[in-house]
Scaffold this active site. Structure first.
Site, PDB file in Angstrom:
ATOM      1  NE  ARG A 275      -3.660  -0.413   2.609  1.00  0.00           N
ATOM      2  CZ  ARG A 275      -4.830   0.009   2.122  1.00  0.00           C
ATOM      3  NH1 ARG A 275      -5.387  -0.629   1.099  1.00  0.00           N
ATOM      4  NH2 ARG A 275      -5.480   1.023   2.651  1.00  0.00           N
TER       5      ARG A 275
ATOM      6  CG  ASP B 223      -6.738  10.185   7.869  1.00  0.00           C
ATOM      7  OD1 ASP B 223      -7.487  11.008   7.297  1.00  0.00           O
ATOM      8  OD2 ASP B 223      -6.884   8.960   7.774  1.00  0.00           O
TER       9      ASP B 223
ATOM     10  CE1 TYR C 189      -5.690   5.793  11.074  1.00  0.00           C
ATOM     11  CE2 TYR C 189      -7.457   7.372  10.638  1.00  0.00           C
ATOM     12  CZ  TYR C 189      -6.242   6.803  10.290  1.00  0.00           C
ATOM     13  OH  TYR C 189      -5.571   7.257   9.177  1.00  0.00           O
TER      14      TYR C 189
HETATM   15  N1  NAP Z   1      -4.637   4.521   2.522  1.00  0.00           N
HETATM   16  C1  NAP Z   1      -5.151   5.746   2.562  1.00  0.00           C
HETATM   17  O1  NAP Z   1      -5.899   6.150   1.663  1.00  0.00           O
HETATM   18  C2  NAP Z   1      -4.814   6.656   3.729  1.00  0.00           C
HETATM   19  C3  NAP Z   1      -5.627   7.755   3.994  1.00  0.00           C
HETATM   20  C4  NAP Z   1      -5.313   8.581   5.069  1.00  0.00           C
HETATM   21  C5  NAP Z   1      -4.183   8.326   5.862  1.00  0.00           C
HETATM   22  N2  NAP Z   1      -3.408   7.245   5.569  1.00  0.00           N
HETATM   23  C6  NAP Z   1      -2.223   7.005   6.418  1.00  0.00           C
HETATM   24  O2  NAP Z   1      -1.130   6.662   5.580  1.00  0.00           O
HETATM   25  C7  NAP Z   1      -0.371   5.603   6.161  1.00  0.00           C
HETATM   26  C8  NAP Z   1      -0.336   4.407   5.214  1.00  0.00           C
HETATM   27  O3  NAP Z   1      -1.669   3.999   4.934  1.00  0.00           O
HETATM   28  P1  NAP Z   1      -1.978   2.504   4.445  1.00  0.00           P
HETATM   29  O4  NAP Z   1      -3.444   2.434   4.209  1.00  0.00           O
HETATM   30  O5  NAP Z   1      -1.046   2.141   3.390  1.00  0.00           O
HETATM   31  O6  NAP Z   1      -1.608   1.715   5.809  1.00  0.00           O
HETATM   32  P2  NAP Z   1      -2.083   0.248   6.261  1.00  0.00           P
HETATM   33  O7  NAP Z   1      -2.052  -0.651   5.091  1.00  0.00           O
HETATM   34  O8  NAP Z   1      -3.372   0.352   7.023  1.00  0.00           O
HETATM   35  O9  NAP Z   1      -0.949  -0.123   7.331  1.00  0.00           O
HETATM   36  C9  NAP Z   1       0.420  -0.107   6.973  1.00  0.00           C
HETATM   37  C10 NAP Z   1       1.161  -1.156   7.731  1.00  0.00           C
HETATM   38  O10 NAP Z   1       1.179  -0.875   9.132  1.00  0.00           O
HETATM   39  C11 NAP Z   1       1.697  -2.037   9.724  1.00  0.00           C
HETATM   40  N3  NAP Z   1       1.285  -2.177  11.128  1.00  0.00           N
HETATM   41  C12 NAP Z   1       0.052  -2.208  11.651  1.00  0.00           C
HETATM   42  N4  NAP Z   1       0.107  -2.454  12.982  1.00  0.00           N
HETATM   43  C13 NAP Z   1       1.427  -2.589  13.297  1.00  0.00           C
HETATM   44  C14 NAP Z   1       2.139  -2.856  14.486  1.00  0.00           C
HETATM   45  N5  NAP Z   1       1.524  -3.107  15.665  1.00  0.00           N
HETATM   46  N6  NAP Z   1       3.496  -2.931  14.432  1.00  0.00           N
HETATM   47  C15 NAP Z   1       4.137  -2.731  13.265  1.00  0.00           C
HETATM   48  N7  NAP Z   1       3.521  -2.474  12.102  1.00  0.00           N
HETATM   49  C16 NAP Z   1       2.179  -2.406  12.112  1.00  0.00           C
HETATM   50  C17 NAP Z   1       1.190  -3.235   8.889  1.00  0.00           C
HETATM   51  O11 NAP Z   1       2.332  -4.042   8.572  1.00  0.00           O
HETATM   52  P3  NAP Z   1       2.225  -5.638   8.249  1.00  0.00           P
HETATM   53  O12 NAP Z   1       1.307  -5.751   7.067  1.00  0.00           O
HETATM   54  O13 NAP Z   1       3.618  -6.045   7.960  1.00  0.00           O
HETATM   55  O14 NAP Z   1       1.664  -6.292   9.490  1.00  0.00           O
HETATM   56  C18 NAP Z   1       0.597  -2.549   7.662  1.00  0.00           C
HETATM   57  O15 NAP Z   1       0.959  -3.167   6.453  1.00  0.00           O
HETATM   58  C19 NAP Z   1      -1.012   5.294   7.500  1.00  0.00           C
HETATM   59  O16 NAP Z   1      -0.331   5.972   8.526  1.00  0.00           O
HETATM   60  C20 NAP Z   1      -2.430   5.813   7.345  1.00  0.00           C
HETATM   61  O17 NAP Z   1      -3.020   6.203   8.569  1.00  0.00           O
HETATM   62  C21 NAP Z   1      -3.698   6.398   4.528  1.00  0.00           C
END
Ligand code: NAP
Length: 246
Positions: A14, A137, A150
């Site tokens: 992601r 976010d 969150y």
């Molecule tokens: N996606 C969006 O559209 C969006 C929108 C707003 C904000 N964000 C922010 O952007 C960032 C990336 O988003 P995303 O959607 O790509 O993230 P995500 O897929 O929800 O999470 C990223 C990774 O965090 C790791 N993680 C979760 N719990 C953990 C723990 N206890 N210890 C270590 N690692 C942990 C997981 O690793 P493993 O898979 O290896 O377990 C997961 O692959 C995040 O901070 C999110 O809040 C994203």
């Protein structure tokens, strides 16, 4: 950028993956941190090395200060010098404001706010001229009653960003990127976020590359600190209320 090294937490897939690849494209060596996604982390490591930069993998559950210190120490042990820390790993769960339990709040705050805090403190001790980017976010400017733990943990991360920017000056910069509507939830396709596009002033979702561009911009700057860049098509201007009664 060429020859620098970055730790990207939660990088296996992601947005973290997109950021890691974009940094590798401009010559940055990458420390891929992951928790459970070992095979995705391994394929990312190979893809990054094919770009001609170095890549190391570190597995850790960011559950307390000790494991955060371990990630930073291992990264410096592998790469010798690390220039950038990208705090990307996150928990994203539905927990309503009226039913969230203490353990829900703890889980979100530990991974989304305190892990970046402890990682940053150790990183600053190891490299007092490094740069830190926290992934927040765009919704922190509004309200999210459906994902209250969150949302409030990300608000805390915004305060941590500004506090550490001041504390770590003048040697370091600490900034944040706040994505909006970028990726669908894990396991869902883009049709699941189509209806949300009408809430975005630019009437579309963004791409991981848009987020990576903002990260690169901040890492390239020597005179921006304590800032948050919204990569959200203007959504933060609307102050959205999710799950509310207004
Ligand atoms: N996606 C969006 O559209 C969006 C929108 C707003 C904000 N964000 C922010 O952007 C960032 C990336 O988003 P995303 O959607 O790509 O993230 P995500 O897929 O929800 O999470 C990223 C990774 O965090 C790791 N993680 C979760 N719990 C953990 C723990 N206890 N210890 C270590 N690692 C942990 C997981 O690793 P493993 O898979 O290896 O377990 C997961 O692959 C995040 O901070 C999110 O809040 C994203």
């Amino acid at each position: 950028m060429l020859g620098k090294t970055a730790i990207v937490t939660g990088a296996a897939h992601r947005l973290g993956r997109g950021i890691a690849l974009a940094l590798a494209d401009v010559g940055v060596n990458i420390v891929v941190h992951y928790r459970n996604s070992d095979s995705d982390a391994e394929s990312l490591r190979r893809e990054i090395e094919e770009k001609g930069v170095q890549c190391w993998k570190i597995q850790a559950d960011l559950k307390d200060e000790k494991t955060c210190i371990g990630v930073i120490d291992d990264a410096f042990g592998d790469a010798k010098k690390v220039d950038f820390l990208i705090n990307n790993a996150s928990v994203y769960e539905s927990k309503d404001i009226m039913s969230a339990a203490l353990e829900d709040l703890e889980k979100n705050f530990v991974v989304n706010a305190w892990a970046p805090f402890f990682l940053s403190r150790r990183f600053a001790a190891k490299n007092p001229s490094g740069k830190i980017i926290n992934m927040i976010d765009a919704h922190i400017d509004g309200y999210d009653f459906e994902r209250f733990p969150y949302h409030s943990s990300k608000e805390a991360l915004e305060r941590i960003t500004r506090s550490l920017a001041l504390k770590f000056a003048p040697g370091m910069t600490v900034n944040a990127v706040s994505p909006g509507l970028i990726l669908p939830l894990e396991g869902k396709d883009y049709s699941s976020i189509k209806s949300k596009e009408k809430e975005v002033p630019l009437k579309r979702h963004g791409e991981p590359e848009n987020v990576a561009d903002a990260v690169l911009f901040l890492l390239n700057s020597d005179f921006i600190t304590g800032q948050t860049i919204y990569v959200d098509g203007g959504a933060h201007l609307v102050h959205m209320v999710r799950g509310g009664n207004t």
